[in-house]
Each structure stands twice: as C-alpha cells, then as structure tokens.
Scaffold this motif. Structure first.
Motif, PDB file in Angstrom:
ATOM      1  N   PRO A  96       0.849  -1.208   0.000  1.00 14.20           N
ATOM      2  CA  PRO A  96       0.000   0.000   0.000  1.00 14.20           C
ATOM      3  C   PRO A  96       0.881   1.253   0.000  1.00 14.20           C
ATOM      4  N   TYR A  97       0.233   2.401  -0.049  1.00 12.34           N
ATOM      5  CA  TYR A  97       0.960   3.652   0.179  1.00 12.34           C
ATOM      6  C   TYR A  97       1.217   3.767   1.662  1.00 12.34           C
ATOM      7  N   PHE A  98       2.378   4.330   2.027  1.00 13.98           N
ATOM      8  CA  PHE A  98       2.667   4.624   3.428  1.00 13.98           C
ATOM      9  C   PHE A  98       2.894   6.124   3.542  1.00 13.98           C
ATOM     10  N   SER A  99       2.324   6.707   4.591  1.00 15.44           N
ATOM     11  CA  SER A  99       2.573   8.139   4.788  1.00 15.44           C
ATOM     12  C   SER A  99       2.665   8.428   6.270  1.00 15.44           C
ATOM     13  N   THR A 100       3.534   9.346   6.626  1.00 11.21           N
ATOM     14  CA  THR A 100       3.613   9.745   8.028  1.00 11.21           C
ATOM     15  C   THR A 100       3.815  11.249   8.108  1.00 11.21           C
ATOM     16  N   VAL A 101       3.836  11.774   9.353  1.00 16.93           N
ATOM     17  CA  VAL A 101       3.891  13.230   9.533  1.00 16.93           C
ATOM     18  C   VAL A 101       5.323  13.674   9.801  1.00 16.93           C
ATOM     19  N   SER A 102       5.522  14.980   9.744  1.00 20.81           N
ATOM     20  CA  SER A 102       6.845  15.594   9.793  1.00 20.81           C
ATOM     21  C   SER A 102       7.689  15.158  10.986  1.00 20.81           C
ATOM     22  N   PHE A 103       7.030  14.795  12.092  1.00 25.54           N
ATOM     23  CA  PHE A 103       7.772  14.489  13.314  1.00 25.54           C
ATOM     24  C   PHE A 103       8.737  13.318  13.134  1.00 25.54           C
ATOM     25  N   VAL A 104       8.512  12.501  12.136  1.00 25.40           N
ATOM     26  CA  VAL A 104       9.321  11.315  11.954  1.00 25.40           C
ATOM     27  C   VAL A 104      10.806  11.661  11.760  1.00 25.40           C
ATOM     28  N   GLY A 105      11.103  12.854  11.286  1.00 24.60           N
ATOM     29  CA  GLY A 105      12.486  13.221  10.990  1.00 24.60           C
ATOM     30  C   GLY A 105      12.884  12.574   9.675  1.00 24.60           C
ATOM     31  N   SER A 106      12.666  13.322   8.579  1.00 22.79           N
ATOM     32  CA  SER A 106      12.724  12.699   7.256  1.00 22.79           C
ATOM     33  C   SER A 106      14.077  12.088   6.913  1.00 22.79           C
ATOM     34  N   SER A 107      15.163  12.766   7.305  1.00 28.22           N
ATOM     35  CA  SER A 107      16.455  12.217   6.870  1.00 28.22           C
ATOM     36  C   SER A 107      16.799  10.954   7.658  1.00 28.22           C
ATOM     37  N   ALA A 108      16.458  10.955   8.972  1.00 24.73           N
ATOM     38  CA  ALA A 108      16.678   9.735   9.744  1.00 24.73           C
ATOM     39  C   ALA A 108      15.806   8.609   9.191  1.00 24.73           C
TER      40      ALA A 108
END
Lengths: 403, 690
Positions: A257-269
């Motif tokens: 499926p598509y996966f999506s999360t919010v900014s808090f995840v820390g995109s580069s990590a």
C-alpha cells in the motif's frame, strides 16, 4: 437593628478597602535572562535516545543562525545563548528540565521544544510561569487551542498534516481504504484525531487502526491486524525506527500500500533507516510519503534554504542538511526578528506583545509569517515529500488524477 | 388570645422551623454528596476501564474483555454490581452477570455525542438497586463501544453514612428542642403576664375612682419598672384632681370680667370699620381711573410680576388673551401662546432684562399675526420699583411697528435708486462732452488720412510713369541710366514703401473708424433721454426689420428661428431705440455663437431664436442663442458700461448698458437673461402695453 446595619456597613467597607489595595499593587516585571551583553534562551529536547536525532538537529539548526547573528554583533549588542537539557523524549524529564530552566537558570524565554507527550505534559508549568516559549517540534492541537498568551508556534498543526495526507490520498488519488498505525500516546492520539476528522469530512472512517507501544520495535501483531483488512493507504504516526521496520515487514508480507507519516518522523533519519538499514527495494520508494511543514532545504528558489545550507556547511560541516534542522533554523530567525523589533529595553511582556504583532514577515521561504491575538501559529499550510532515488524525501506538487 | 399563649406558640413554631430546615439542608447535602461521588470517582473508574480496553473492543477480543472486567469486578466486589461492554453495533462483547442479563441493561444509553463523557441512570428495580454509569469507549474521536458499570446503591449510601447518622441525630435533637423550648416559653410568658394581670386589675380600680389600692409587684425587670411608674402615675392623678377642683371655682369669676372688656372692644371695632369703608371707596375710584387710562391704549399693555404672571392688562390685551388661550395668566401663554418663557438669542425676554438691569428696555420681535402675516413688534418694558428701589413688577407694551419699518425701508431704497440715477446722469453728461470734443478732430483725422491714402496711389502711378519713360528713353537713345534708377529705388526702398504705406494707412483708418464708433455709441447713449412722445408701435415689425438690417452680422454664424405672436398688441415706445436694443441683442447672440465655434475649433451654424409673446399687461421679447453662455463671475457686470468680454476691436462695452438704459429707465420695462455655460443664453425684455 441599627447595630447590625452598622456592623454590616463596616464589613462592606473593609472588603472594599482590601479590594483597593489589591488593585493598587504595582506589577514589577523583572527581566530574567537578559544582561548588557547576553540573552539566554532555554530548551528541553530529546538529545539522546530513539528521538535523539530530532532534538539535536532541531537545536543545531537554530544554533547556526544564532552563531551567525552573534558573530555579526548580536541583537542590540546582545549575544544569544541557548541552555539546553536532554529529556530523551521522556515527559517527566521535560518537566524537571523546564522547572530548572525557569527557576534556577532564570532564562529569558523557552525555545525549540521537541515532541507531543513532552510538550503537552510541561504545558501547565510553562503556562503558570508565563514565560515566553517559541517553537515546538510538534503539531499537537492542544498546544495551539485555546490560545495561550505566552505560547507561539511557527509550523502548522498535525490536523493540517493529517488533512493534507487525507486530501492527497482520498481526493486526488481516490484511495478510500485508509488504515492508521499510531504510537500509543498523546502524539499518536493527536494525529489520529486529525485523520479521523479529515476522513469524517469526506464521509469516511479508517477501515482499520492499531497502536504500538512507544519505543517498541515488535510490530508483528500490528502487521497482522492492519493487513487483516484490505487497505490502500497506511497512515503512520510514530518515530523513524519502528515505522521503517513496519514498512519493510509489510513489503516482506507481500503488502504494497501507500505509506505516509507526519513531519515528526524526521525525514532524513527515516530515509536513512528505510534505505540503509531496512534496505527497502528502490521501486517501492515512490509509495512512501512524509508530510512536511517547512519546504525542501535544498530548494534553490528559497533564499532561506540557500542561507541555511551555506551556514550548515560552515558551522556543522559533518551534518547533512535536513528538514528538522531547517525548521529549527526558521524558528531562530523569527525569534531574532522579534528580539530585534522589541528593542534594547527587553522584557518578557514586551517580547510577547511584539511577537503577536508580527504580520506578513518574510522569512525567506515563499510563505509569510503572521501572528494575531487569535492565532499564535506563524505559518499555514504543508508540503508533500516522497522518497526519491537520491534517498531524500523531496517535496513535490501533487497533481489530481484524471480518469 | 392571651399573650402567654401567643408567645409560646411563636417560640415553639420558630424552634420547629429551624429543626426542619436543618434536617432538609443536611439530607439535601447527603443527596448531593452521592451524586458528586457518582459523577467523579465512579465515572472516572468507568472511563479508566474504558480506555484500558478500547483496543480490545476494536479488535473484538471477547475473552480478554471478559477477563478484564471480571478482574475489575473482583477487585471492587462490594461496590460494583456488574460491568457490561457493548461494541459499536450495541452487541454485547462481555458482561459479568452469572445468570441471564437483566432486560433493563438493553434499554440503557449506548450512543454518545462528542461532547458527552458519561451518563448516569438509576435502576431502582429490587434485584439490582444500582446506579448505572454509561461511558463511551472511544478511539480518537470515534466511539467504538460502550461500557456500563453498575454501582450498588447500598455501597454509595454507606460512604455517606456518617452524614446520614448526623441527619437523624439532628432530627431527634430538633424534636427535643421543640418540647423543652415550648415548656420554657410557657413558663416564662406566664411569669411576665402575671404581673401584667395585677396592673390591669389596679387600672380597673382607678377607673372606678378608687385611688387607694396598693401595688405589690417587686420584680426588678421591665415589669417592675412599669409597676413603679404606675404607682407614681396614680399619685399624680390624685393631686391633679384636687387642683382642678380649685381652678374651676376661679374660672367663673374670670369669665364675667372678660365679657365686659369684650363689649368695649366691639364698640371700637365698629368705628374703625366705617373708616375702612371710606378708604375702600377711594381705592375703587383710583382703580377705575387706572383702568380707563389703561384701556385708552390701543395696543396690548400688561403689568407683569417677576414670575411671569400677569397682574393687570388692558382691553386690547384681554382680547388677545381670550383669542389665544382663554383664561391664561402668564405673559408668555397670553402673548406668545407658548408654554415656557422666551429666552433664546433672537427671542429675548424683556422681563428678565428689566429685572436684571432695572432700566426700561425696547426690543424688536418678529411675530406672525392671526392671518399669518409677519409683523414687527416693538416691545417696550418699564420697571416698577418699590420703596427700596427693587424692581417688583414691569409694565410691558407691544406696539406693531411693521408699517413704520416698511416706510423707512422704502425711503432707503428710493435714496439708493436716486444715487444710481445721479451717477448715470453724470456719466452721460461726461460722455456727451467727451464725444463732442473727440468727434471733430477724429472727423478730420479720418478725412485727411483717406485723402493721403488716395493721393498716395496717384503718386505711385506717377512714379511708375516716370520709370516707363526712363526705360523708353534708354531703348531709344541707348543712354545708360538703368543703373542710377535702380540706385535711387534702393536708397528709397521703393518697393517696400509701395507695399506697406497703403496698408499702414488702411490700418490707421480702421483704428479711426473704431474710435468713432465708440464715440457715436457714447453719443447715442447720452442722447437717450430725449422727451418726445412715445408712439404705438408693432414690435414684430421692428424685429423683422432689425433682422434684415443685421443679416450680415449673423448669416455666417446662425440660422434664425422666429416665434412671433400674431396677436401682439401695439406697444407705446420709442421705436428707434427699441430697434437699437434688438440689434444689440442679435449681434451679441451672433458673437456668442462665433466665440463658441472658435473655442471648440468648429464651424457649425448655431441657432438664434427670436420670440414675442403677451405676458399679462406686458409684451415679452426673447432672443436665444446657442453660444458660449455667460460665466458666473461676469453675470452681475453684464449691464455695466464699458464691460465687454469681446476683443478690443469687436466690442465697445456699451451695447447691453444702452439696452438696459433704454428698456428699464426709459420705458419702465424689464430686461434679464437666463444662461448656461456651454449651452447658450436667452435675453428677455418686456414693455408695458399701456
């Protein structure tokens, strides 16, 4: 009878006098954390642990801007110093740190706090101290409304991020089967509510939801439960390690499926975890998305992004530029501007009233920063980012699918 | 009813009331306490369980749910009667009933709005006797199920048992208080009333005339004081009675003495009454005289007191009063028909001024009389002083001076007119003199210049002749003179002279013509005033003639439209002068159209409309153009001598002044105009038919 009425009058009179003396008490505002040559800000953030990347980068982004300002002579001749304590994303520590910053270190203002459970837990303490606090690495609604006079945010809320994600998948991609996996705490619940509200607007509900314990990496049960229903999209709320692992295991199960999360995840990590640790196959990259609250730091069209990348390589040459630090950097920019506008006779009260009068201030990204009495959130709107071949989450402009 | 019963009843009732209120308040508190407990502690318990099992409910794990709720039940066995968990479809996911589920459970609240967090229901049914607390099980904002938790009423009541006991004790204490208090009250009031009864008996004895009864109350409270005062009173009454008897005897003597002196005074009184009557007659006479004098005045006259009431008024004023209000009594009601005194800036109250300045005042006021005409009223007010020089009243007269005012204004107007006429006359005389003096020299300057111009042509022809001759001579004889001739020509600048001299002379002639035109106009103006008889003339005819004569002036500028009334009567006038007026107006109209074309840089033909009509006892002539119109700043200078907006060579500034002179002053007619800038102007004049 007469005696009674006399007594009554006397009592009334005494009450009135006591009220008056209350009113006459002069409020003296002491100026903490400000000397002839320095202004001290305080921060409590996760500097170690599974969210350690976020706190470290958030503060470094700010620090490199302060360094630049201090080198140029500071604000009205005052250097900006930051006293930061590690809370390891643990709410109890956040409270202890904050108490120490307020009553022992006597900092001028608080700055760049990280995380929902931490910030929500410390809110009553900060509210009671009425000390200015600017910049949270969280989009929790309860920190925004009702508006508190001393709380100021730059980034848009989790509700906005959730609405953005739902808009993208439901409205633009016509994917209606949305599953939600969320961290079992205030953060997870805050985003879940945003997702539920956004879906409800469209007459929908999540088809399946599950939680996992904060910090846990054992997501076997959740995998099984989530994929027991047919899902088009899994909206995830959590930190980079468990989420990356979840995606990898889903792929291994044959789910795509598509996966999506919010900014808090820390995109580069998150991208590092996905590409280098879990080694997700690159043809699945495009179905992994993160909603962002600041633009792509490598954007060539934003003066602030260029400035940030230049300063980052100057002061922290070992760090790769990233969204988290860029947000911290932008927070610092607004704080410096507010300090500058407040003038050399700096008090907390004046600083707060200056902040709330900032209107359409250009911080070098396309959007302008505005505050008002009814909104203490400077920026409005979110960005979409997608995992690319470059192993970066790059922002993109979504296009409606025409059938 | 006896006082002792009344007192007892009141005290008894008060104690009873207090006890009942105490009991009610306390038992109310018990209820409140129970509700509070349910709303806080027990609801929290329910919410705690709900949030602990929400994932289990979502995932439909019946066995774990059941295990969890049994664990809770066992932990709080005394308090909790049952726990029931339903999912969002109201299906039961787990319950703690050992036997069948009671039917009431299915009727309980299951759905909650987002703002509701709990609901408390009471199930009074014998078996259960529980409060049911329903709590929504939520994930985020979505309700995924409902938890019902039954709290034993007995347990809840137990928590409040100390208070409940206290309430019972209060009830018993209350009853005790009522009984003891009632008895005490009875005893006390009997003691007080006993003394009162004794006093009452004594009072009865005194009323029967027995003053010798002794009082035997010895208590030291207020009743004792009363008894002592009572004894004192009895003593005083005894003494007073004795004095009264002695006094009665003396009184009869005194009465007979007084009667005698009264008769004497009566006689004296009769004499003075006669004198008074005489005085009254005198006064009436004086009053009558005053009234006659007063009424002789033909304007309203009042005597007014300081409070605006009228002390006196004459017949004229009386008429006015009945006209206005009937029996009103203040000056402003009677004279102004107003409800408050005068006092504004332009409506001053003479009364105030007189009382303030202590001097007579004269004020002019404008009033509307009964037929609505504006009248000027002169109010004359005079103070009336008392012996100390204070103003006590005011005499006020209202004199209508409208006619005098009008006469004065008319005089002023006539004087102004006369002044204007004198001015005009002197200008006229001056103009005539100047014209005459200038006219003769101008005449011969013109003639001589004409002569010079004509002669010059002859001279040039002559020179041309000589030139031809010289040329012929050269051809015939071959003598070389050409060169010398050319030299002479150049020296004299012959060609230039030949070209320019006639032109300059022509310009001189034009100038002279313009001067003589002005002079002639001035002469004409000064001649207006001849006193020949006016003739009856046809104005339409005059208009036609004038239009023909002036054709050269307007044919390139405008078309003529005529609207002449065929019934126009003959008008007595000096027709030559009227034609002059018509001519001036037509020329002005043509010029206005030309000026408009010039400013707009167009060459359109305008329209001059000429009309004649009958207007009452006058004949009205109108001349309308479609020209520039007259600017506002020029409108009031229009009929002045020497005023012109035209170029110097075009206008003399006399045309309209002369027209005014002729129409208004000579014929007693009127002349005026209506104009709109950019649209055009209409001049009208009227002449009397007879």
């Amino acid at each position: 009878m007469r005696l009674f009425s006399l007594l009554f009058l006397l009592i009334c009179h005494l009450l009135l006098i006591s009220c008056d003396s209350h009113r006459d008490r002069i409020e003296v505002e002491q100026t903490f954390g400000v000397t002839e040559s320095t202004i001290t800000l305080g921060s409590s953030a996760a500097l170690t642990g599974h969210a350690g990347f976020l706190g470290t980068e958030y503060l470094r982004g700010a620090q490199l801007y302060f360094n630049e300002i201090n080198t140029a002579g500071g604000v009205h001749g005052r250097e900006i110093l930051v006293t930061a304590y590690d809370d390891s994303y643990n709410p109890v520590k956040t409270i202890a740190n904050t108490q120490r910053l307020i009553s022992e270190d006597k900092v001028f203002a608080l700055f760049n706090y990280v995380g929902t459970p931490t910030s929500v837990a410390v809110k009553p303490t900060i509210k009671a101290a009425n000390i200015p606090i600017f910049g949270f690495f969280t989009g929790a609604e309860s920190l925004r409304y009702p508006v508190e006079s001393n709380f100021f945010h730059l980034r848009d809320s989790y509700y906005a991020e959730a609405e953005g994600a739902v808009h993208y998948f439901v409205d633009l991609k016509d994917l209606n089967k949305v599953g939600v996996l969320y961290q079992d705490d205030a953060f997870g619940l805050a985003v879940l509510k945003g997702i539920q509200l956004a879906l409800r607007e469209r007459g929908l509900e999540p088809v399946v939801t599950d939680t996992y314990e904060r910090g846990s990496l054992d997501l076997g049960d959740s995998l099984e439960w989530i994929f027991s229903k047919p899902v088009d999209v899994v909206l995830m709320v959590g930190t980079y390690e468990p989420l990356a692992k979840f995606i990898k295991e889903a792929h291994d199960m044959g789910q795509d499926p598509y996966f999506s999360t919010v900014s808090f995840v820390g995109s580069s990590a998150f991208s590092y975890e996905l590409t280098e640790v879990q080694k997700i196959s690159s043809n699945k990259y495009e179905k992994i998305m993160v909603t962002q609250v600041v633009p792509w730091p490598f954007s060539q069209s934003n003066p602030s992004a260029l400035e940030y990348v230049a300063l980052s390589s100057k002061y922290f040459p070992d760090d790769a530029p990233n969204y988290v630090a860029f947000e911290g950097f932008l927070n610092a920019k607004v704080v410096v501007e507010a300090l500058r506008r407040t003038g050399s006779k700096l008090t907390r009260k004046k600083f707060l009233s200056t902040l709330s009068t900032i209107k359409s201030y250009d911080i070098g990204i396309e959007k302008k920063v505005s505050f008002s009495a009814t909104s203490h959130q400077g920026l409005k709107g979110i960005y979409y980012s997608q995992l690319k071949e470059s192993k970066w989450f790059e922002t993109f402009t979504p296009v409606e699918v025409v059938e | 009813m006896k006082i002792k019963f009344k007192l007892t009843a009141i005290i008894f009732f008060l104690i009873l009331l207090t006890s009942i209120i105490n009991y009610k308040v306390l038992s109310g508190t018990v209820e409140e306490l129970l509700t509070k407990r349910l709303e806080t502690a027990e609801t929290l318990l329910g919410q705690g369980i709900a949030s602990a099992i929400n994932r289990l409910v979502i995932e439909g794990k019946r066995d774990v749910v059941t295990a969890k709720i049994f664990k809770e039940l066992n932990l709080r066995n005394e308090k909790i009667n049952y726990i029931v968990v339903t999912d969002r479809e109201k299906q039961i996911l787990g319950h703690t009933f050992l036997t069948e589920i009671p039917q009431e459970i299915f009727t309980l609240r299951a759905l909650f709005s987002e703002t509701e967090d709990y609901y408390i229901d009471y199930l009074p049914d014998s078996d259960l006797g529980v409060f049911d607390i329903s709590v929504p099980i939520r994930e985020g904002i979505i309700q995924v199920g409902t938890l019902h938790i039954g709290i034993n009423k007995k347990f809840i009541l137990n928590t409040a048992s100390p208070l409940k006991d206290a309430t019972d004790k209060i009830l018993i204490l209350g009853v005790l208080c009522v009984v003891v208090g009632g008895l005490l009250a009875y005893g006390l009031s009997s003691a007080i009333t006993q003394s009162l009864v004794k006093l009452t008996e004594l009072a009865h004895e005194i009323s029967r005339g027995n003053y010798d009864e002794k009082l035997t109350i010895e208590s030291k409270d207020e009743v004792g004081d009363l008894a002592t005062s009572f004894s004192l009173m009895v003593k005083n009454i005894k003494r007073a009675r004795k004095e009264l008897e002695i006094h009665n005897e003396n009184l009869e003597l005194l009465v007979s003495e007084r009667t005698k002196s009264l008769e004497e005074s009566n006689k004296e009184l009769l004499i003075s009454q006669n004198e008074l009557e005489e005085l009254n007659e005198d006064l009436a006479e004086q009053r009558k005289n005053l009234k006659i004098v007063f009424s002789a005045m033909d304007y309203p006259l009042y005597v007014v007191n300081e409070d605006y009431t009228i002390a006196m008024m004459n017949d004229t004023a009386q008429e006015l009063a009945t006209l206005n209000k009937g029996k009103s009594c203040t000056c402003y009601e009677v004279h102004h028909n107003a409800s408050t005194p005068c006092g504004s800036e332009d409506n001053q109250c003479p009364l105030k001024i007189v009382f303030e300045k202590k001097k007579p005042v004269v004020i002019e006021k404008i009033r509307l009389n009964s037929s609505g005409e504006k009248r000027v009223i002169e109010v004359r007010a005079y103070p009336i002083f008392d012996h100390d020089g204070n103003v006590v009243q005011m005499v006020e007269a209202f004199i209508d001076i409208t006619e005098q005012k009008k006469a004065v204004e008319e005089n002023l107007r006539l004087e102004r007119e006369l002044n204007k006429a004198h001015k005009l006359e002197s200008i006229g005389t001056l103009a005539a003199g100047v014209a005459h003096e200038i006219n003769t020299p101008i005449q011969f300057i013109g003639d001589n210049t004409s002569f010079a111009k004509d002669s010059l042509e002859d001279v040039f022809e002559m020179i041309q002749g000589y030139k031809l001759l010289i040329e012929k001579l050269h051809k015939d004889t071959g003598v070389e003179v050409d060169h010398e001739v050319k030299q002479i020509d150049d020296d004299a600048d012959y060609d230039y002279l030949k070209e320019e001299l006639p032109k300059s002379l022509q310009q001189t002639l034009d100038g002279i013509e313009h001067v003589s035109k002005i002079v002639k106009a001035m002469k004409d103006f000064s001649h207006i005033g001849s006193n020949e008889e006016m003739q009856l003339e046809d104005l339409n005819n005059a208009i036609e003639t004038t239009l023909t004569i002036s054709k050269n002036e307007w044919k390139y500028q405008a078309d003529i439209k005529k609207d002449l009334s065929p019934e126009l009567p003959a008008v007595p006038c000096y027709i030559g002068e009227i034609k002059q007026v018509l001519l001036n107006l037509i020329i002005n109209a043509a010029h206005a159209i030309a000026a408009k074309n010039e400013t707009n840089k167009t060459e359109e033909l305008g329209t001059i409309s000429v009309s004649s009509s009958i207007d009452g006892d006058r004949v009205k002539v109108g001349i309308t153009d479609t020209g520039t119109g007259i600017a506002e700043e020029n409108q009031n200078k229009l009929f002045d001598h020497f005023f012109t907006t035209k170029e110097v060579s075009q206008g003399t500034g006399q045309g309209l002044a002369v027209a005014y002179q002729i129409v208004v002053e000579k014929h007693g007619g009127e002349i005026w105009f209506e104009t709109e800038v950019g649209v055009g102007t209409t001049f009208y004049f009227t002449l009397k038919v007879s």
